[in-house]
Scaffold this active site. Structure first.
Site, mmCIF file in Angstrom:
data_model
loop_
_atom_site.group_PDB
_atom_site.id
_atom_site.type_symbol
_atom_site.label_atom_id
_atom_site.label_comp_id
_atom_site.label_asym_id
_atom_site.label_seq_id
_atom_site.Cartn_x
_atom_site.Cartn_y
_atom_site.Cartn_z
ATOM 1 N N TYR A 145 0.860 -1.183 0.000
ATOM 2 C CA TYR A 145 0.000 0.000 0.000
ATOM 3 C C TYR A 145 0.893 1.229 0.000
ATOM 4 C CZ TYR A 145 -3.481 3.440 1.616
ATOM 5 O OH TYR A 145 -4.293 4.539 1.733
ATOM 6 N N ASP A 240 9.382 2.683 -0.588
ATOM 7 C CA ASP A 240 8.354 3.370 0.190
ATOM 8 C C ASP A 240 8.616 3.054 1.663
ATOM 9 O OD1 ASP A 240 4.682 3.325 0.281
ATOM 10 O OD2 ASP A 240 6.210 4.181 1.611
ATOM 11 N N LYS A 268 4.861 9.521 8.590
ATOM 12 C CA LYS A 268 4.652 8.983 9.938
ATOM 13 C C LYS A 268 5.685 9.496 10.949
ATOM 14 C CE LYS A 268 2.322 4.990 7.918
ATOM 15 N NZ LYS A 268 0.919 4.968 8.397
#
Ligand code: KE4
Length: 428
Positions: A145, A240, A268
């Site tokens: 994702y 990623d 994050k």
């Protein structure tokens, strides 16, 4: 039975004005049933809901809370920054400090651009890969994702997989026609894609440790293979690291596995809980970005002083590496404890962990890709989730998510969690 009257009332209201009552689908508890609780306060390893129930938190706001919730260094940094203005839209010193911290921590990153989410980071990174190589195709892997980027919402993980929508409505086929989707950990599949499309492949984007279909690891030599085949074809390797960056160590997964990607995406942890994303890599690639180069990318709040203050405070607290030793050891103890609890209860689980990230699959065999993750017993996971919630432990409301240990967790929290699991697993 914990009370949930306040959360229920809030959820009723929320559903009137917010789609699904949530601002991000995975929060809706659709994968595990029931309705979400509403958080009103979080500190350290604990979250309190609107009915004053408290939980040991292993979601950590999906990764950012590596120091725990509301660490003093972050709260004070944000309070101080706010006194001087909440946004400038003008270059500010904190952006420079953030860039310096990222470049000094991640050897593959010579220049970095801040944005406001992981989605923006990956969207921008693949645009940059295409602009730099003047090629169109991008390889991604099932179950990975990368945020809700149109062209990457294909067999995506996390909430998309949780809700059974790995291929979203509203994305015209033309937008994904340049996306090649392959199974993770399958060398021959990648070889075949380069044999068929090599000259038109701008790059491969992947989670070096896929953690949006639970958590599974790259097989021995797999990342090295991806590095070699992309270099051979002058395609870019894009890591990623929105979740793994500054989580698995200062240099993230690339540091752990000794791989040098061409571009890396972050989010994050580097925002300390505020909205931050970033992408970076070699100067020759990054210099293709506007205003120097032809690849456009922008953001009103990119480098926002509050977000930078929070992120800088976290990265400075991580620099001596002590946090990583602590959270990795606690996560090891947690996984070992959960495995013992499952064995004692006669429940088949696969505890898969790297650093302070882990996943407990209710499965009979180890998981190496999305197809194998899909074999896990989601009903059993749902029962486990709610049982743990009743015991005051909050884990991700989906089998297809990872869990996180923070520097605010301690041995007592781990022991309480393992004891709760021992009780709950006996009831599964
Ligand atoms: P955001 O746009 O949500 O900031 O980041 C997207 C993203 C990109 N790359 C990776 C590896 C990610 O894990 C994410 C977002 N992670 C999910 C949880 N697995 C966010 C939770 C949510 O969607 O609410």
């Amino acid at each position: 039975m914990r009370s949930s009257a306040e959360s229920q009332a809030l959820f009723e209201k929320a559903q009137q004005w917010i789609p699904g009552g949530v601002n991000s689908p995975v929060r809706a508890f659709r994968a595990v049933g029931g309705n979400p609780f509403f958080a009103v306060r979080a500190s350290g390893a604990t979250v309190w809901d609107s009915d004053d129930n408290e939980y040991i938190d292993y979601v950590g706001t999906w990764g950012p809370a590596i120091l725990g919730h509301a660490p003093r260094v972050v709260v004070e940094a944000v309070q101080n920054a706010a006194e001087h203005g909440t946004s400038f839209g003008i270059p500010n010193p904190l952006e420079v400090r953030m860039a310096e911290l990222v470049v000094n921590a991640v050897p593959s990153v010579e220049k970095v651009r801040m944005c406001n989410s992981g989605t923006e980071a990956t969207m921008s990174a693949i645009r940059l890969a295409r602009g730099f190589t003047k090629r169109n195709k991008i390889i991604k892997f099932e179950g990975c994702y990368h945020g809700h980027v149109d062209s990457l919402l294909v067999k995506a993980g996390s909430g998309a997989l949780t809700l059974g929508q790995p291929d979203s409505a509203g994305v015209p086929p033309e937008f994904t026609s340049q996306t090649i989707v392959l199974p993770f950990n399958d060398v021959e599949a990648v070889r075949g894609a380069f044999a068929d499309h090599g000259p038109d492949i701008a790059g491969i984007i992947l989670e070096p440790v896929p953690a949006n279909a639970g958590l599974y690891l790259p097989r021995e030599g797999y990342l090295e293979f991806l590095r070699e085949i992309t270099a051979e074809h002058e395609s870019l390797l894009v890591f990623d690291e929105v979740m793994t960056g500054f989580r698995l160590g200062l240099a993230g997964a690339q540091g752990r596995f000794g791989i040098t990607p061409d571009l890396s995406c972050f989010g994050k942890v580097i925002g300390g809980g505020l909205p931050v994303g970033a992408f970076g890599g070699r100067s020759e690639i990054m210099d293709c970005l506007a205003p120097d180069g032809p690849v456009y990318q922008a953001g009103t709040l990119s480098g926002n002083p509050l977000a930078m203050a929070a992120g800088v405070a976290v990265l400075e607290a991580l620099r001596d590496g002590a946090v990583y030793e602590k959270i990795d050891a606690l996560a090891q103890a947690l996984s070992d404890g959960l495995a013992k609890a499952a064995k004692a209860a006669g429940v088949a689980v696969q505890l898969q962990r790297i650093g302070s990230m882990s996943c407990c699959y209710f499965a009979n065999a180890p998981v190496h890709n999305m197809a194998e993750a899909m074999q896990s017993d989601r009903d059993r996971f749902g029962k486990y989730f709610h049982g743990m919630l009743e015991e005051g432990v909050y884990i991700a409301p989906s089998q297809f998510e990872a869990g996180f240990v923070s520097a605010a967790h301690d041995e007592a929290a781990i022991e309480k969690t393992v004891a709760a699991a021992g009780k709950v697993m006996k009831s599964l």
